[in-house]
Design a protein around this motif. Structure first.
Motif, short mmCIF file in Angstrom:
data_model
loop_
_atom_site.label_atom_id
_atom_site.label_comp_id
_atom_site.label_asym_id
_atom_site.label_seq_id
_atom_site.Cartn_x
_atom_site.Cartn_y
_atom_site.Cartn_z
N UNK A 29 0.77 -1.28 -0.26
CA UNK A 29 -0.17 0.31 -0.05
C UNK A 29 0.53 1.22 -0.28
N UNK A 30 0.86 2.07 -0.54
CA UNK A 30 1.23 4.05 -1.08
C UNK A 30 0.68 4.56 -1.60
N UNK A 31 1.01 5.87 -1.37
CA UNK A 31 0.29 7.16 -2.33
C UNK A 31 1.77 7.13 -3.13
N UNK A 32 1.15 7.47 -4.23
CA UNK A 32 2.21 8.53 -4.82
C UNK A 32 2.83 9.90 -4.37
N UNK A 33 3.06 10.60 -3.58
CA UNK A 33 3.91 11.31 -2.56
C UNK A 33 4.46 12.41 -3.54
N UNK A 34 5.38 12.77 -4.75
CA UNK A 34 5.67 12.74 -5.46
C UNK A 34 5.46 12.33 -7.19
N UNK A 55 -7.85 5.12 -2.56
CA UNK A 55 -9.44 5.77 -2.15
C UNK A 55 -8.38 6.82 -1.00
N UNK A 56 -9.12 7.84 -1.91
CA UNK A 56 -8.71 9.57 -1.53
C UNK A 56 -8.64 9.66 -0.62
N UNK A 99 -4.23 7.20 -1.80
CA UNK A 99 -3.87 5.02 -1.26
C UNK A 99 -4.25 4.27 -2.47
N UNK A 100 -3.25 3.99 -2.74
CA UNK A 100 -3.45 2.47 -3.63
C UNK A 100 -2.54 1.22 -3.14
#
Length: 270
Positions: free
Chosen positions: A208-213, A241-242, A260-261
């Motif tokens: 699970x992760x977010x594209x912080x950049x 999920x946003x 989040x993916x």
């Protein structure tokens, strides 16, 4: 000319090179966050809230409770069978929320790891002691340092299985560290349970992760692609999920930074 050595008011050398009071800011104090579980998914007798202690600051970002970890914690509460009766290994745990939720949902063996830094590891231990002390006392939950790709045998020995592998691996908000993808993939390959004909389809990893950049999203996704292409794992997207961005002032599209993916990696069904 007067002799300054005797006639002038000259400050001692120690005072001349001393920073004024308040020049250095004190380090941030440790904090704590209460994670409120969704009531519809909490089993009888399981805690309603989890208190996550966080370091005041840390160069490896272990002082944040990341949105990916919170999203995965909710996902685990909703899908308890992922960890019930299973052995679980968390990599890069930071506050260790997913591990704590795994324990609440019936994981029988749990190994919680992060980079072998004293402050990081002791903070994880503090969280385990605060939330599930009996599991730490009976040895079914263990906390240790782990540098990805190294000391594989040490982590394998802690699994409690003859194969030295785990049923479930948890990786929350780690793939932004692009230079460590190879070490992470090596860890997944060596420590995730292999399929057994007629017995088990093998282990699974949740990433699970977010594209912080946002401008480096393709580099984040390279981890998922390499898991599929190099390790031969089957990739399934299970969550998008946003949640809102972690840091409001960061550059890049806020919607991208706030989403989040979640992916499941497993062996192909046969």
């Amino acid at each position: 000319m007067s002799d300054c050595a005797s006639d002038c008011d000259v400050a001692p050398l120690d005072d001349m090179f001393q920073e004024p009071e308040g020049y250095f800011k004190p380090p941030p104090e440790p904090t704590s966050v209460v994670f409120e579980r969704q009531p519809q998914w909490i089993a009888d007798g399981s805690p309603k809230d989890i208190t996550v202690n966080l370091l005041g600051s840390h160069p490896l970002w272990g002082h944040h409770l990341w949105n990916a970890a919170k999203t995965f914690a909710n996902y685990l509460d909703e899908n308890k069978s992922i960890v019930q009766g299973k052995s679980v290994l968390e990599l890069g745990a930071a506050g260790a929320l997913p591990s704590l939720i795994s324990a609440c949902n019936g994981a029988t063996k749990l190994v919680v790891t992060d980079y072998p830094d004293h402050d990081l590891i002791e903070n994880i231990r503090k969280n385990v002691e605060a939330n599930i002390p009996l599991r730490l006392a009976d040895g079914s939950v263990q906390v240790t340092g782990f540098k990805w790709g190294y000391d594989i045998e040490k982590i394998a020995d802690l699994s409690g299985s003859s194969e030295g592998t785990y049923d479930v691996l948890i990786l929350c908000d780690l793939v932004f560290n692009h230079s460590e993808h190879t070490s992470l993939l090596n860890s997944v390959e060596k420590l995730m349970a292999k399929p057994k004909a007629g017995v088990s389809n093998g282990g699974e990893a949740y990433v699970f992760f977010t594209h912080h950049r946002p401008w480096l999203a393709d580099k984040d996704m390279a981890f998922i692609e390499r898991a599929r292409d190099e390790l031969g794992l089957e990739v399934t997207k299970v969550v998008e999920e946003y949640t809102g961005a972690m840091f409001d002032d960061d550059p890049g599209d806020e919607r991208v930074r706030g989403t989040v993916h979640g992916y499941r990696l497993g062996y192909p069904s046969k």
